[in-house]
Design an enzyme around this catalytic site. Structure first.
Site, mmCIF file in Angstrom:
data_model
loop_
_atom_site.group_PDB
_atom_site.id
_atom_site.type_symbol
_atom_site.label_atom_id
_atom_site.label_comp_id
_atom_site.label_asym_id
_atom_site.label_seq_id
_atom_site.Cartn_x
_atom_site.Cartn_y
_atom_site.Cartn_z
ATOM 1 N N LYS A 14 0.828 -1.212 0.000
ATOM 2 C CA LYS A 14 0.000 0.000 0.000
ATOM 3 C C LYS A 14 0.863 1.263 0.000
ATOM 4 O O LYS A 14 0.613 2.186 -0.757
ATOM 5 C CB LYS A 14 -0.936 0.027 1.225
ATOM 6 C CG LYS A 14 -1.879 -1.170 1.306
ATOM 7 C CD LYS A 14 -2.848 -1.053 2.472
ATOM 8 C CE LYS A 14 -2.201 -1.113 3.849
ATOM 9 N NZ LYS A 14 -1.638 -2.415 4.209
ATOM 10 N N ARG A 89 -9.677 0.556 9.166
ATOM 11 C CA ARG A 89 -9.259 -0.820 9.478
ATOM 12 C C ARG A 89 -10.298 -1.554 10.308
ATOM 13 O O ARG A 89 -10.086 -2.726 10.653
ATOM 14 C CB ARG A 89 -7.972 -0.767 10.277
ATOM 15 C CG ARG A 89 -6.705 -1.113 9.517
ATOM 16 C CD ARG A 89 -5.538 -0.916 10.484
ATOM 17 N NE ARG A 89 -4.373 -1.676 10.147
ATOM 18 C CZ ARG A 89 -3.341 -1.190 9.448
ATOM 19 N NH1 ARG A 89 -3.391 0.017 8.940
ATOM 20 N NH2 ARG A 89 -2.287 -1.934 9.256
ATOM 21 N N ARG A 128 11.411 -6.846 4.458
ATOM 22 C CA ARG A 128 11.322 -5.433 4.847
ATOM 23 C C ARG A 128 11.971 -5.192 6.213
ATOM 24 O O ARG A 128 12.537 -4.124 6.458
ATOM 25 C CB ARG A 128 9.847 -5.002 4.870
ATOM 26 C CG ARG A 128 9.664 -3.514 5.106
ATOM 27 C CD ARG A 128 8.228 -3.062 4.857
ATOM 28 N NE ARG A 128 7.363 -3.291 5.989
ATOM 29 C CZ ARG A 128 6.045 -3.025 5.995
ATOM 30 N NH1 ARG A 128 5.459 -2.559 4.913
ATOM 31 N NH2 ARG A 128 5.325 -3.247 7.052
ATOM 32 N N ARG A 134 11.431 -1.375 11.763
ATOM 33 C CA ARG A 134 10.142 -1.440 12.456
ATOM 34 C C ARG A 134 10.091 -2.633 13.398
ATOM 35 O O ARG A 134 10.285 -3.778 12.977
ATOM 36 C CB ARG A 134 8.998 -1.520 11.428
ATOM 37 C CG ARG A 134 8.642 -0.161 10.856
ATOM 38 C CD ARG A 134 7.594 -0.253 9.780
ATOM 39 N NE ARG A 134 6.371 -0.948 10.192
ATOM 40 C CZ ARG A 134 5.265 -0.983 9.472
ATOM 41 N NH1 ARG A 134 5.214 -0.346 8.325
ATOM 42 N NH2 ARG A 134 4.206 -1.640 9.914
ATOM 43 N N ARG A 146 -0.570 -9.438 13.256
ATOM 44 C CA ARG A 146 -1.083 -8.387 12.356
ATOM 45 C C ARG A 146 -1.923 -9.007 11.244
ATOM 46 O O ARG A 146 -2.952 -8.439 10.848
ATOM 47 C CB ARG A 146 0.073 -7.584 11.770
ATOM 48 C CG ARG A 146 0.669 -6.615 12.793
ATOM 49 C CD ARG A 146 2.083 -6.219 12.457
ATOM 50 N NE ARG A 146 2.221 -5.519 11.202
ATOM 51 C CZ ARG A 146 3.366 -5.475 10.498
ATOM 52 N NH1 ARG A 146 4.444 -6.115 10.929
ATOM 53 N NH2 ARG A 146 3.416 -4.813 9.379
HETATM 54 P P1 ADP Z 1 1.069 -2.519 7.929
HETATM 55 O O1 ADP Z 1 -0.031 -2.316 6.952
HETATM 56 O O2 ADP Z 1 2.333 -3.036 7.316
HETATM 57 O O3 ADP Z 1 0.686 -3.295 9.152
HETATM 58 P P2 ADP Z 1 0.819 0.214 8.873
HETATM 59 O O4 ADP Z 1 1.920 1.211 8.861
HETATM 60 O O5 ADP Z 1 -0.396 0.490 8.065
HETATM 61 O O6 ADP Z 1 1.532 -1.119 8.472
HETATM 62 O O7 ADP Z 1 0.310 0.003 10.395
HETATM 63 C C1 ADP Z 1 1.198 -0.297 11.431
HETATM 64 C C2 ADP Z 1 0.434 -0.377 12.760
HETATM 65 O O8 ADP Z 1 -0.139 0.912 13.055
HETATM 66 C C3 ADP Z 1 -0.745 -1.329 12.818
HETATM 67 O O9 ADP Z 1 -0.352 -2.659 13.088
HETATM 68 C C4 ADP Z 1 -1.570 -0.704 13.957
HETATM 69 O O10 ADP Z 1 -1.012 -1.011 15.221
HETATM 70 C C5 ADP Z 1 -1.390 0.775 13.726
HETATM 71 N N1 ADP Z 1 -2.455 1.329 12.859
HETATM 72 C C6 ADP Z 1 -2.282 1.869 11.614
HETATM 73 N N2 ADP Z 1 -3.463 2.254 11.097
HETATM 74 C C7 ADP Z 1 -4.409 1.947 12.021
HETATM 75 C C8 ADP Z 1 -5.831 2.070 12.080
HETATM 76 N N3 ADP Z 1 -6.529 2.597 11.051
HETATM 77 N N4 ADP Z 1 -6.483 1.646 13.195
HETATM 78 C C9 ADP Z 1 -5.801 1.137 14.206
HETATM 79 N N5 ADP Z 1 -4.486 0.957 14.235
HETATM 80 C C10 ADP Z 1 -3.768 1.359 13.148
#
Ligand code: ADP
Length: 190
Positions: A14, A89, A128, A134, A146
């Site tokens: 994404k 999400r 990654r 991270r 996740r």
């Molecule tokens: P990825 O898609 O690789 O898991 P992101 O950077 O989108 O990475 O998200 C990393 C973390 O940030 C998630 O595992 C969650 O803990 C938090 N997070 C991101 N977006 C949201 C959201 N919309 N609602 C709740 N938690 C979120």
């Protein structure tokens, strides 16, 4: 306004693809994950709250996330549109987003979902981890968590946009440029 949700599991690409969409269509890219990481790096109160959830691969609570997203959108009054990456999400986030946009006379035009098999996701996240720094990429148990959270809480958000005829699935396996091409085609057909 061209408001697009870029959807898909962790590791689907994404963030990478959002950059190309942002440039081509002159949109503002809002990644909730990036915004949380920025706040963690800068030790803000929001970052301190979010970190504990993120490090374990759990979702940050809806209340915090929704308030954050709304304040980020408000920072860009002249935007031609937004790419929402990593948001919504949960079903509650999707409802909040629709209501928020509606209150501003706007709406979501499309949800584009990158589809990638689970084995491939795990391999990409492992790769990654070597460069991302991270915490949530480094531990296979957190990666699994996740992916499970995605299947249980996030994937159902698809049906919200399917019911409104706004959902398009995109094959997320191939070269980066092939996938960009598929996304551009989908946006041009909105
Ligand atoms: P990825 O898609 O690789 O898991 P992101 O950077 O989108 O990475 O998200 C990393 C973390 O940030 C998630 O595992 C969650 O803990 C938090 N997070 C991101 N977006 C949201 C959201 N919309 N609602 C709740 N938690 C979120």
């Amino acid at each position: 306004m061209l408001n697009i949700i870029l959807f898909g599991p962790p590791g689907a690409g994404k963030g990478t693809q959002a950059e190309f969409l942002q440039k081509k269509y002159d949109l503002v890219h809002l990644s909730t994950g990036d915004i949380f990481r920025y706040n963690i790096k800068n030790d803000t109160p929001l970052g301190i709250k979010a970190k504990a959830f993120m490090d374990q691969g759990k979702l940050v609570p809806d209340e915090l996330t929704i308030a954050l997203l709304e304040s980020e959108v408000k920072k860009h009054p002249a935007a031609k549109g937004f790419i929402f990456d990593g948001f919504p999400r949960t079903a509650a986030q999707a409802e909040a987003l629709d209501a928020f946009l509606q209150s501003r006379g706007q709406s979501i035009k499309a949800m584009l979902a990158l589809e990638v098999p689970e084995d491939e996701l795990k391999a990409r996240l492992k790769e990654r981890a070597k460069t991302s720094g991270r915490v949530d990429d480094a531990d296979p148990a957190v990666i699994q968590n996740r992916i499970d959270v995605y299947r249980n809480e996030t994937e159902p958000v698809k049906s919200h946009y399917q019911a409104k005829n706004k959902f398009t699935g995109i094959d997320g396996v191939g070269s980066i440029s092939e996938i960009t091409e598929r996304l551009f085609n989908a946006v041009d057909n909105i």
